[in-house]
Design a protein around this motif. Structure first.
Motif, PDB file in Angstrom:
ATOM      1  N   ARG A   6       0.815  -1.212   0.000  1.00 52.74           N
ATOM      2  CA  ARG A   6       0.000   0.000   0.000  1.00 52.74           C
ATOM      3  C   ARG A   6       0.848   1.261   0.000  1.00 52.74           C
ATOM      4  NH1 ARG A   6      -3.225   0.303   5.118  1.00 52.74           N
ATOM      5  NH2 ARG A   6      -3.893   2.253   4.191  1.00 52.74           N
ATOM      6  N   ARG A   7       2.102   1.160   0.360  1.00 54.84           N
ATOM      7  CA  ARG A   7       2.952   2.335   0.503  1.00 54.84           C
ATOM      8  C   ARG A   7       3.045   3.118  -0.791  1.00 54.84           C
ATOM      9  NH1 ARG A   7       8.032   0.097   4.205  1.00 54.84           N
ATOM     10  NH2 ARG A   7       6.786  -0.369   6.062  1.00 54.84           N
ATOM     11  N   ASN A   8       3.129   4.434  -0.631  1.00 52.50           N
ATOM     12  CA  ASN A   8       3.286   5.364  -1.762  1.00 52.50           C
ATOM     13  C   ASN A   8       2.096   5.379  -2.695  1.00 52.50           C
ATOM     14  OD1 ASN A   8       5.958   5.960  -0.867  1.00 52.50           O
ATOM     15  ND2 ASN A   8       6.679   4.094  -1.873  1.00 52.50           N
ATOM     16  N   ALA A   9       0.940   4.941  -2.208  1.00 55.71           N
ATOM     17  CA  ALA A   9      -0.289   4.995  -3.009  1.00 55.71           C
ATOM     18  C   ALA A   9      -1.416   5.487  -2.114  1.00 55.71           C
ATOM     19  CB  ALA A   9      -0.622   3.630  -3.587  1.00 55.71           C
ATOM     20  N   GLU A  10      -2.382   6.157  -2.702  1.00 54.40           N
ATOM     21  CA  GLU A  10      -3.504   6.699  -1.946  1.00 54.40           C
ATOM     22  C   GLU A  10      -4.811   6.155  -2.511  1.00 54.40           C
ATOM     23  OE1 GLU A  10      -3.379  10.923  -1.782  1.00 54.40           O
ATOM     24  OE2 GLU A  10      -1.439  10.999  -0.762  1.00 54.40           O
ATOM     25  N   PHE A  11      -5.842   6.145  -1.680  1.00 48.60           N
ATOM     26  CA  PHE A  11      -7.142   5.649  -2.114  1.00 48.60           C
ATOM     27  C   PHE A  11      -7.773   6.594  -3.125  1.00 48.60           C
ATOM     28  CE2 PHE A  11      -6.905   3.341   1.989  1.00 48.60           C
ATOM     29  CZ  PHE A  11      -7.136   2.063   1.507  1.00 48.60           C
ATOM     30  N   GLY A  12      -8.305   6.010  -4.179  1.00 45.25           N
ATOM     31  CA  GLY A  12      -8.979   6.777  -5.211  1.00 45.25           C
ATOM     32  C   GLY A  12      -9.430   5.838  -6.313  1.00 45.25           C
ATOM     33  N   ASN A  13     -10.209   6.355  -7.242  1.00 45.81           N
ATOM     34  CA  ASN A  13     -10.650   5.543  -8.372  1.00 45.81           C
ATOM     35  C   ASN A  13      -9.525   5.408  -9.388  1.00 45.81           C
ATOM     36  OD1 ASN A  13     -13.394   5.122  -7.551  1.00 45.81           O
ATOM     37  ND2 ASN A  13     -13.823   7.248  -8.094  1.00 45.81           N
TER      38      ASN A  13
END
Length: 208
Positions: free
Chosen positions: A104-111
């Motif tokens: 999950r690191r270096n990523a954010e929730f979104g479409n």
């Protein structure tokens, strides 16, 4: 509206009844929420104890909190009582496979937008990743959104991710019995509730 919300948030932070703990004690804290075990959040792996394979993991990353507070690393932030309070909040803690959290690191929730092709973060898991975005399955989008809305309004930390997206996820996937039961159990342990689980309509009044 924004001023009213901020005033409400400040009151919430002041009256939280649970006692801050060290961030590295959250494995035991989370186990109090799942005394008979359960399933990991994204991958539904069964567990009976919190260990090196499945750990207590903040859904809203504490790295965002540390940046907002400007207190440095996790160990450096332990002297900050506000950080310890946030780190110990069960509303943000979920059993999660350590390998999944690492990805999950270096990523954010979104479409995940076309033409990017989403790929499961791990086989059998309900979380998909592109280069920068993480998108859960529709069945978990509301859960994620309500945690993010809770953290942003309770602790006045950045929402992270677009408010429009979080609101859409919240509406797409309303609270279910499992989420309401978790909310009840958290109240029994730390005395607080997630208002967006109890009253989903409250989200539409926010100005984040």
């Amino acid at each position: 509206m924004k001023k009213i919300i901020k005033s409400w948030m400040a009151v919430v932070v002041l009256v939280l009844p649970f006692v801050p703990v060290q961030a590295n004690d959250t494995d035991d804290l989370l186990l109090s929420l799942y005394p008979k075990g359960g399933k990991s959040f994204f991958c539904k792996s069964k567990f009976t104890k919190i260990n090196s394979r499945i750990r207590s993991t903040p859904l809203y990353s504490l790295s965002y909190v540390r940046k907002e507070l400007g207190c440095g690393t996790d160990s450096q932030c332990q002297s900050n009582s506000r950080y310890r309070l946030i780190a110990a909040d069960l509303h943000n803690l979920y059993p999660m496979q350590a390998s999944v959290n690492l990805k999950r690191r270096n990523a954010e929730f979104g479409n995940i937008a076309e033409p990017e092709v989403p790929a499961a973060i791990k086989r059998g898991c309900e979380l998909y990743k592109s280069f920068q975005d993480l998108e859960p399955s529709d069945a978990l989008k509301g859960d994620v959104a309500r945690v993010y809305l809770y953290m942003a309004t309770t602790y006045e930390v950045p929402l992270k991710g677009e408010f429009k997206t979080m609101l859409e996820w919240h509406q797409l996937d309303p609270p279910d019995d499992g989420e309401r039961d978790r909310n009840n159990r958290i109240e029994a342990i730390q005395g607080t509730r997630n208002i967006f689980v109890d009253s989903p309509e409250q989200a539409s009044a926010l100005n984040l």
